[in-house]
Design a protein around this motif. Structure first.
Motif, short mmCIF file in Angstrom:
data_model
loop_
_atom_site.label_atom_id
_atom_site.label_comp_id
_atom_site.label_asym_id
_atom_site.label_seq_id
_atom_site.Cartn_x
_atom_site.Cartn_y
_atom_site.Cartn_z
N UNK A 73 -0.91 4.44 -1.29
CA UNK A 73 -2.02 4.17 -0.61
C UNK A 73 -2.04 4.21 0.53
N UNK A 74 -1.28 4.98 1.03
CA UNK A 74 -0.61 5.18 2.55
C UNK A 74 -2.62 6.07 3.21
N UNK A 120 0.44 -1.03 -0.06
CA UNK A 120 -0.17 -0.23 0.19
C UNK A 120 0.61 1.64 -0.33
N UNK A 121 1.97 0.87 0.76
CA UNK A 121 2.38 2.82 1.09
C UNK A 121 3.89 2.39 -0.54
N UNK A 174 11.99 9.44 10.33
CA UNK A 174 11.01 10.46 11.57
C UNK A 174 9.97 10.95 10.51
N UNK A 175 10.70 10.95 9.31
CA UNK A 175 9.63 11.88 8.00
C UNK A 175 8.58 11.69 7.74
N UNK A 176 8.53 9.95 7.38
CA UNK A 176 7.81 8.91 7.07
C UNK A 176 6.86 8.86 8.43
N UNK A 177 7.51 9.03 9.37
CA UNK A 177 6.39 8.91 10.90
C UNK A 177 5.49 10.16 10.91
N UNK A 234 0.82 2.02 13.03
CA UNK A 234 1.71 1.07 13.29
C UNK A 234 1.85 0.45 11.75
N UNK A 235 3.12 0.89 11.03
CA UNK A 235 3.29 0.43 9.50
C UNK A 235 3.68 -1.25 9.67
#
Ligand code: PGA
Length: 276
Positions: free
Chosen positions: A156-157, A151-152, A198-201, A185-186
């Motif tokens: 589509x996240x 999905x990522x 950290x950017x993704x979170x 929680x990916x």
């Protein structure tokens, strides 16, 4: 118009760390952990701490866990009572001392034949029913959401997070920010040693908070705790904990070792000091 959470207030939310032991430990090991955790209370003044043992350990942990540490279950049934062999109701969890319960953990959501061998296949709607059942018994649900790697990769996240939040929170109302916790929680980061950057979170947490603001209003959303989960360790927690919209951590593997878990709690507290 989309309600905007108040970022200045977001920084002042008291952080929370949750130890999700999953299907690990027997009574002796659980007691040993709790005694050491109790002894480390002074190092954990800067965060709220919750332990989520497997069902058979809850009573032993509840009898020993000192204030102000909290107790969570890892799962709950969506019905209040009845002929559901092997299941546990929200009222039973309250009865043995739980204040929190995880709902929608990805290890319970995935379907058989996908990434996880045992695949329980809890649907988004079933997660919503569990959340409401927990709420009506007075438990604070810790709602887990997160995207699969495919999905990522497909971009589509946010759509996935939105669908999970919409299904779980449909018809839910809260009067205060302490009545609900969200854990991002990916799925690709859980137990893999591959944590989100950290950017993704921050991007995901910010998106989640905006959806919570749409639903509950900006003032409540600004104070709702959104935890990050997925390969949190003592050596990456400060970096992730410094993200403005990260209010703590849901810790699996590293929570089995009390020293690592305490170090994670200290790390979150340190990260918050640097935030302001
Ligand atoms: P992990 O698990 O820390 O082992 O990646 C987190 C979770 O599943 O809650």
């Amino acid at each position: 118009m989309t309600a905007q959470p108040q970022s200045a207030e977001t920084k002042n939310v008291r952080a929370l760390v949750v130890a999700n032991w999953k299907m690990n430990k027997v009574t002796k090991e659980a007691i040993d952990f709790v005694e050491k955790l109790n002894a480390a209370w002074d190092r954990l003044r800067g965060v709220d701490v919750v332990v989520a043992p497997a069902f058979p350990l809850i009573g032993s942990v509840a009898r020993r866990l000192k204030d102000p540490f909290g107790l969570a279950a890892q799962n709950v049934h969506s019905s209040a009572s009845g002929a559901f062999t092997g299941e546990v109701s929200a009222k039973m969890l309250v009865d043995v001392g739980c204040e929190f319960v995880l709902v929608g953990h990805s290890e319970r959501r995935v379907a058989q034949g996908t990434t996880h061998a045992y695949g329980i296949g809890e649907s988004d709607d079933e997660v919503g029913r569990k959340l409401k059942s927990a709420q009506s018994a007075g438990l604070v649900p810790i709602l887990c959401v997160g995207e699969q790697l495919v999905e990522r990769d497909r971009g589509e996240t946010e759509a996935r997070l939105n669908a999970q939040l919409a299904a779980a929170l449909d018809g839910v109302s809260i009067a205060s920010s302490r009545e609900l916790v969200i854990a991002y929680e990916p799925v690709w980061a859980i137990g893999t040693g591959k944590n989100a950057t950290p950017e993704q979170a921050e991007k995901a947490h910010h998106y989640i908070r905006a959806r919570l603001a749409d639903r509950f209003g900006a003032a409540i959303a600004a104070h709702l705790r959104i935890l990050y989960g997925g390969s949190v360790k003592p050596d990456n927690v400060v970096e992730i904990g410094r993200c403005p919209d990260v209010n703590g951590a849901l810790v699996g593997g590293a929570s089995l070792d009390v020293e690592a878990f305490v170090a994670i709690g200290e790390g979150i507290a340190r990260a918050r000091e640097r935030k302001g």
